[in-house]
Each structure stands twice: as structure tokens, then as C-alpha cells.
Design an enzyme around this catalytic site. Structure first.
Site, PDB file in Angstrom:
ATOM      1  N   HIS A   1       0.927  -1.335  -0.096  1.00 30.20           N
ATOM      2  CA  HIS A   1       0.041  -0.056   0.074  1.00 30.20           C
ATOM      3  C   HIS A   1       0.957   1.267  -0.155  1.00 30.20           C
ATOM      4  CE1 HIS A   1      -2.574  -2.907   2.087  1.00 30.20           C
ATOM      5  NE2 HIS A   1      -3.605  -2.322   1.745  1.00 30.20           N
TER       6      HIS A   1
ATOM      7  N   GLU B   1     -10.651  -6.129  -5.505  1.00 30.20           N
ATOM      8  CA  GLU B   1     -10.416  -7.390  -4.372  1.00 30.20           C
ATOM      9  C   GLU B   1     -11.612  -7.254  -3.664  1.00 30.20           C
ATOM     10  OE1 GLU B   1      -6.840  -7.462  -2.329  1.00 30.20           O
ATOM     11  OE2 GLU B   1      -7.984  -8.623  -0.498  1.00 30.20           O
TER      12      GLU B   1
ATOM     13  N   GLU C   1      -9.235 -13.107  -2.519  1.00 32.54           N
ATOM     14  CA  GLU C   1      -8.467 -13.557  -1.370  1.00 32.54           C
ATOM     15  C   GLU C   1      -9.387 -14.876  -0.784  1.00 32.54           C
ATOM     16  OE1 GLU C   1      -6.778 -10.669   1.120  1.00 32.54           O
ATOM     17  OE2 GLU C   1      -7.393 -11.791   2.888  1.00 32.54           O
TER      18      GLU C   1
END
Ligand code: XUL
Ligand code: CO
Length: 439
Positions: A104, A235, A271
Site C-alpha cells: 500500500h 478485491e 482472497e
């Protein structure tokens, strides 16, 4: 304080030793980067990536306890620590033999008191990142912007009811895309950490979704204008931190993207721990995203099936990795995405070597999954059984359903002529037994 280059002084480059015994955990027993399977090197099928936030920024603090992971690279002023962290991380990537990392913006460099200061910090630290990338050959799998931790984002970023906050998020993403270009990132991820709601009473859902689509359109537009060649990924996650997250699971994201005409610009970063939080089985969203040509990358972690939150554990279950790799091999690979370990060692796993052990164990679990998947696909037994199961769609009325030209009248005429369909066993246990043979 350790000096750069010496953070993991006692650890050599991790070797491949297939005959190592069960207690030897600082070597690969299955992952052999250069070995070719179905025409591709293992490292190219797996495209492993280490994540920066869990492995290099996290301290082990949780809502009930103080830090337990006292990393030498996190010492010093925030800017010093940011640079030491990079040195430690690149030493780790190189010794582990992983070619990619993810971060990030705010893991890479500390947030300043103004946007300009934050951007300057990022410029300075990413100069060092660029240098370390060219020295080691390690590349950025993806960059993302942290649009959820700062107080300003507590009511959302792209879905905030205040456009001033949305504008801040936009400015942050603009810089994030510049950094992605500077570092040659292969993908850019959007995880909508606070894009959702806690109460429907204070929320205009239709407006928020429209604003989120507008936000993504601005990002696509800027990416094209600066000539950034990377894949955009969304995501999905169903809960945490919001009670309801807009990007609930693979199918809700695909529906959102198609509704707003954005699907050709994005793929999904799946994920599995998020998938299980959505109430699906481990491999579900990988299979669904892949079925729609939307599987872009995988945050390869796992949760505890008995807990309802995101534990971000290292994936160690070979059945799960086999199912994931089966989907990936069947779609011809996941490039330019990869398998990013969005996973953290437990706060009780306090030795620096635990970071290595965790990654090595998970890489071996995926290498075994890959080998198993390749056996399943090359032998073709399961695929042949599935093909046979659907064979009625390859001719006659089935063919017309398949190509979308059939009518209900034709269905009726077919049944009048052919009567009751015969009962056919689904043979689930047979499939499961055969699958077990390969694991
Ligand atoms: C949160 C999560 C994030 C994203 C990137 O659950 O998975 O770390 O992967 O923001
Ligand atoms: Co993630």
C-alpha cells in the site's frame, strides 16, 4: 540496530532439497523454481509475491494486546524506518527467491500532515525501492492505495457521503498510479476497505454505487492518459470493516462492473479468506471469477474455518492449493497477476525465522498443489467424466440450448417425444475419491 543487508544475517538463500526430512523447514521440498511443468516453469505458474504490510509493517498488536513482533527494521524515525524496512524486505525477497512484492502507498512511506508531504515521502522512499528493484530484479506485482485507515475515510472513500473525502481519495489514487508507473507495477489493486455501510438508515446505496463507478472511471481515464500498462484489479470482501461491503464476493463485483460498463478495464484479485467469510468454500470465488474470464490475481491466504473473521493465515492445506492451481492451470496461468501472500505470521510466532518458515511452507503447499493439478489435468480422468456428464448438450436440443437458440415450445415437443428423463447418478463420492488419489 542491525545495518542494511544484515537483517537476516544467519539465513542463506533458501535451497531446494527434495529429500530433506520432516523437521527441516528452512528449505523447499516441493518448490523448484526452474522446473518445467506443462510447458511453464514452476515460478511462472506460481508467480509468488510477498506482501509488505503483514510481513514488514505489522507489529503483532491486536485489539487485546500490545506489539509482540519487535522488528529491527521498524526502529528510528518514520522515514528512517521506511527505508530500513525496504532494505530488510529486499534481503528477505532475495533469500526466499521470490520475484514479486506488493504494498500500500502508506506501507511504503509514512503519511505526512498534508497531501504534498505524503507525496514527497513516497517519492523519496520509492527512489530507494526503484534502486533495490534494479539491483535485485524483484518487481512489483501490485500497488494499492490505503483508502481505509485514516480517520477521513471512516465513512468511506469513493462511497463517502462527502465529496471532499472522495476528492482526497482521488488525489491519493492519482499519486498511487504515478508510483505504479514509476516502479513498473504489473497490476493495481482496489480493495474497498470502507466502501459499504453499517446502517441502511443513513445510506443512499444507489448514489454511493454510482459514485464508486465514477471513481473507477476517473482511475481508468488517468491510467490511460499517463500510459500506465498494468491490470486493474478489484478485491472482493464481504465484511470487516463494514457490516456490509459493496464488493461482497466475486459475483457481486462482476455484476457491479458489468452494470456500469467497467468490466473490460478490471479483473478480480481473489482472497480465499474473504471468500470463506462470504460463506463460500475456499476455492469458490477463484472458480467463479475464472469462469467469467475475470480471475486476475490471488491473495493466497486462508482463514480458520471455525472463526468468523479475517485471520490472514498462511495457506498450508494442500487440498485447497490443488483446487486453486487446477483453476489457474486450466485458464493458462494468472499472469500478470500472481499468488500474493496476504498472510501474517501469528502474533505468537515471534522469531524472525518464522517469517521464512511461513512463506516456505506456503510456497511448498502451492508447489504441491501445482504438481497435483498438473497430474489431474494431464491424466484427464476427471475432465473426461465431467465432459461425459454434460454430453447431452453437444447435439440436438442440447446443442440449441448451448448456443442460445432454443425455445420453450421446442422443450415441450422434446419431452412429448422422449418422455421422462432417466435418473443419472451425480457420483460425487467417486469424484472425491479420484481427487484424493492425486492429493
Ligand atoms: C484486507 C486485505 C487488504 C488488501 C489490500 O482484508 O486483504 O490487505 O489485500 O488493501
Ligand atoms: Co488481500
Amino acid at each position: 540496530m542491525a545495518t542494511p543487508g544484515e537483517f537476516f544475517a544467519g539465513t542463506p538463500k533458501i535451497p531446494y532439497r527434495p529429500t530433506a526430512g520432516p523437521g527441516e523447514v528452512m528449505c523447499f521440498k516441493h518448490y523448484n523454481a526452474e522446473e518445467v511443468l506443462m510447458g511453464k516453469k514452476m515460478e511462472d505458474w506460481l508467480r509468488f509475491s510477498v506482501c509488505y504490510w503483514h510481513s514488514f509493517c505489522a507489529t503483532g498488536a491486536d485489539p487485546f494486546g500490545f506489539p509482540t513482533l519487535h522488528r529491527p527494521w521498524n526502529e528510528g524515525t518514520p522515514m528512517d524506518a521506511a527505508k530500513r524496512r525496504l532494505q530488510a524486505a529486499f534481503e528477505f525477497f532475495t533469500k526466499l527467491g521470490v520475484k514479486y512484492y506488493t504494498f500500500h502507498d502508506r506501507d511504503m512511506a509514512p503519511e505526512g500532515s498534508t497531501l504534498e508531504e505524503s507525496n514527497r515521502n513516497l517519492d523519496e522512499v520509492t527512489d530507494l525501492a526503484l534502486q533495490l528493484q534494479s539491483q535485485t530484479g524483484v518487481r512489483v506485482l501490485w500497488v494499492t492505495c490505503n483508502l481505509f485507515a485514516h480517520q477521513r475515510y471512516m465513512n468511506g472513500a469513493a462511497t463517502n457521503p462527502d465529496c471532499h473525502v472522495l476528492a482526497y481519495a482521488g488525489a491519493q489514487v492519482k499519486k498511487g498510479l504515478d508510483i505504479a508507473k514509476k516502479l513498473g507495477a504489473e497490476n493495481f489493486v482496489f480493495w474497498g476497505g470502507r466502501e459499504g455501510f453499517h446502517s441502511i438508515l443513513n445510506t443512499d446505496v444507489a448514489s454511493e454505487l454510482k459514485h464508486m463507478a465514477s471513481f473507477f472511471r476517473m482511475a481508468v481515464d488517468y491510467k490511460e492518459r499517463i500510459g500506465l500498462k498494468c491490470q486493474f484489479l478489484i478485491e472482493p470482501k464481504p465484511k470487516e470493516p463494514c457490516k456490509h461491503q459493496y464488493d461482497y464476493d466475486a459475483m457481486s463485483v462482476i455484476g457491479f462492473l458489468k452494470h456500469y460498463g467497467l468490466d473490460r478495464h478490471f479483473k478480480l484479485n481473489i482472497e480465499p479468506n474473504h471468500t470463506t467469510l462470504a460463506g463460500h468454500s475456499y476455492e469458490h470465488d477463484i472458480v467463479m471469477a475464472s469462469a467469467f474470464g475475470m480471475l486476475g490475481s490471488v491473495d493466497s491466504n486462508t482463514g480458520s474455518p471455525d472463526l468468523g473473521w479475517d485471520t490472514d493465515q498462511f495457506p498450508m492445506d494442500v487440498k485447497n492449493t490443488t483446487l486453486v492451481m487446477k483453476s489457474i492451470v486450466e485458464q493458462g496461468g494468472v499472469q500478470p497477476g500472481g499468488l500474493n501472500f496476504d498472510a501474517k505470521v501469528r502474533r505468537e510466532s515471534t522469531d524472525p525465522e518464522d517469517l521464512f518458515i511461513a512463506h516456505i511452507g506456503a510456497m511448498d503447499a502451492f508447489a504441491r498443489g501445482l504438481r497435483n493439478a498438473v497430474h489431474i489435468i494431464e491424466e484427464g480422468l476427471l475432465a473426461g467424466m465431467v465432459k461425459e456428464r454434460y454430453s447431452s448438450f453437444s447435439h440436438g436440443i442440447g446443442q440449441k440450448v448451448e448456443d442460445g437458440s432454443a425455445t420453450l415450445e421446442e422443450m415441450e415437443a422434446f419431452v412429448r417425444q422422449n418422455g421422462e428423463p432417466k435418473v443419472t447418478s451425480g457420483k460425487q463420492e467417486k469424484y472425491e475419491s479420484i481427487f484424493n488419489h492425486y492429493v
